[in-house]
Design a protein around this motif. Structure first.
Motif, PDB file in Angstrom:
ATOM      1  N   ASP A  12      -4.662   8.389  -0.516  1.00 37.31           N
ATOM      2  CA  ASP A  12      -6.058   8.602  -0.886  1.00 37.31           C
ATOM      3  C   ASP A  12      -6.117   9.059  -2.344  1.00 37.31           C
ATOM      4  O   ASP A  12      -5.098   9.054  -3.045  1.00 37.31           O
ATOM      5  N   ASP A  13      -7.294   9.448  -2.806  1.00 33.73           N
ATOM      6  CA  ASP A  13      -7.455   9.842  -4.208  1.00 33.73           C
ATOM      7  C   ASP A  13      -6.631  11.079  -4.559  1.00 33.73           C
ATOM      8  O   ASP A  13      -6.120  11.192  -5.681  1.00 33.73           O
ATOM      9  N   GLU A  14      -6.492  12.012  -3.609  1.00 36.09           N
ATOM     10  CA  GLU A  14      -5.683  13.210  -3.879  1.00 36.09           C
ATOM     11  C   GLU A  14      -4.221  12.837  -4.095  1.00 36.09           C
ATOM     12  O   GLU A  14      -3.573  13.339  -5.020  1.00 36.09           O
ATOM     13  N   ALA A  16      -3.177   9.884  -5.032  1.00 30.88           N
ATOM     14  CA  ALA A  16      -3.142   9.099  -6.270  1.00 30.88           C
ATOM     15  C   ALA A  16      -3.087  10.031  -7.473  1.00 30.88           C
ATOM     16  O   ALA A  16      -2.338   9.786  -8.426  1.00 30.88           O
ATOM     17  N   LYS A  17      -3.871  11.118  -7.424  1.00 33.65           N
ATOM     18  CA  LYS A  17      -3.868  12.084  -8.522  1.00 33.65           C
ATOM     19  C   LYS A  17      -2.496  12.735  -8.655  1.00 33.65           C
ATOM     20  O   LYS A  17      -1.968  12.865  -9.765  1.00 33.65           O
ATOM     21  N   ARG A  40      -7.633   3.705   1.246  1.00 31.60           N
ATOM     22  CA  ARG A  40      -8.325   4.976   1.038  1.00 31.60           C
ATOM     23  C   ARG A  40      -8.421   5.375  -0.433  1.00 31.60           C
ATOM     24  O   ARG A  40      -9.066   6.361  -0.760  1.00 31.60           O
ATOM     25  N   ILE A  41      -7.755   4.626  -1.312  1.00 33.69           N
ATOM     26  CA  ILE A  41      -7.826   4.952  -2.740  1.00 33.69           C
ATOM     27  C   ILE A  41      -9.061   4.282  -3.325  1.00 33.69           C
ATOM     28  O   ILE A  41      -9.251   3.082  -3.212  1.00 33.69           O
ATOM     29  N   SER A  42      -9.894   5.088  -3.980  1.00 30.31           N
ATOM     30  CA  SER A  42     -11.096   4.548  -4.621  1.00 30.31           C
ATOM     31  C   SER A  42     -10.721   3.940  -5.971  1.00 30.31           C
ATOM     32  O   SER A  42      -9.585   4.052  -6.434  1.00 30.31           O
ATOM     33  N   SER A  44     -11.561   5.014  -8.863  1.00 34.78           N
ATOM     34  CA  SER A  44     -11.138   6.073  -9.798  1.00 34.78           C
ATOM     35  C   SER A  44      -9.696   6.493  -9.523  1.00 34.78           C
ATOM     36  O   SER A  44      -8.947   6.792 -10.451  1.00 34.78           O
ATOM     37  N   GLY A  45      -9.267   6.479  -8.265  1.00 34.29           N
ATOM     38  CA  GLY A  45      -7.874   6.785  -7.931  1.00 34.29           C
ATOM     39  C   GLY A  45      -6.927   5.726  -8.472  1.00 34.29           C
ATOM     40  O   GLY A  45      -5.848   6.038  -8.992  1.00 34.29           O
ATOM     41  N   MET A  48      -6.559   6.241 -12.149  1.00 34.21           N
ATOM     42  CA  MET A  48      -5.658   7.358 -12.449  1.00 34.21           C
ATOM     43  C   MET A  48      -4.210   6.881 -12.430  1.00 34.21           C
ATOM     44  O   MET A  48      -3.411   7.222 -13.306  1.00 34.21           O
TER      45      MET A  48
END
Length: 180
Positions: A12-14, A16-17, A40-42, A44-45, A48
């Motif tokens: 997910d984005d977390e 990915a960050k 689950r990665i948007s 913006s992810g 990144m």
């Protein structure tokens, strides 16, 4: 670690960050990273991950050195750098230097370039090679770049002394009537 494949997971984005931060570490030498099909990665992810500075620089160096080596050894007749986000003026300048200073580089007859990171500086650098009598380029494509009027003029000036180029495509390059 040089190659990491995280395809078909539930990142997910977390995550990915966290990956983007770890890829930015100066000790990271990752050359290939696949993250496709992580629903689950948007957007913006994904950005990144793709914009992780150190990863992008490693990938850029690996990618360009692989092609440059083949060009130097006269083992490549076409170069396709379309849709490569990590290709820009720096890589085009490096390519031009190799072509201008190399000996017996006569196999490269087609160059395909694309991406917003290529500006007038990149087309001006490549124009140095195009204007040389040793240039054997037959096809040159700039697609969706930022070369603009100055870049188009540099290519046009180089073509005044070029006898080999047969096909020139400048599509979506921000050229106005001033550069046409």
């Amino acid at each position: 670690l040089k190659h990491l494949n995280m395809t078909d997971n539930l990142m997910d984005d977390e995550s990915a960050k966290a990956f983007a931060e770890s890829l930015s570490d100066r000790h990271c030498v990752l050359e290939k990273f696949h993250w496709e099909r992580n629903p689950r990665i948007s957007l913006s992810g994904i950005k990144m991950l793709e914009n992780s500075a150190h990863y992008r620089n490693n990938l850029r160096q690996w990618f360009t050195s692989r092609f440059i080596k083949k060009i130097e050894n006269n083992q490549m007749d076409s170069l396709n750098w379309m849709s490569k986000k990590y290709i820009g003026d720096l890589e085009i300048n490096r390519l031009s230097n190799i072509l201008c200073n190399g000996k017996n580089i006569d196999s490269l007859t087609a160059v395909y370039l694309g991406g917003d990171n290529i500006t007038s500086k990149g087309s001006e650098a490549l124009s140095e090679w195009i204007r040389r009598s040793e240039c054997c380029l037959k096809q040159l494509f700039f697609r969706h770049t930022s070369i603009g009027d100055a870049g188009a003029r540099a290519i046009a000036e180089a073509l005044e002394s070029n006898v080999s180029l047969q096909v020139l495509v400048l599509t979506g390059c921000n050229i106005t009537s001033q550069g046409a």
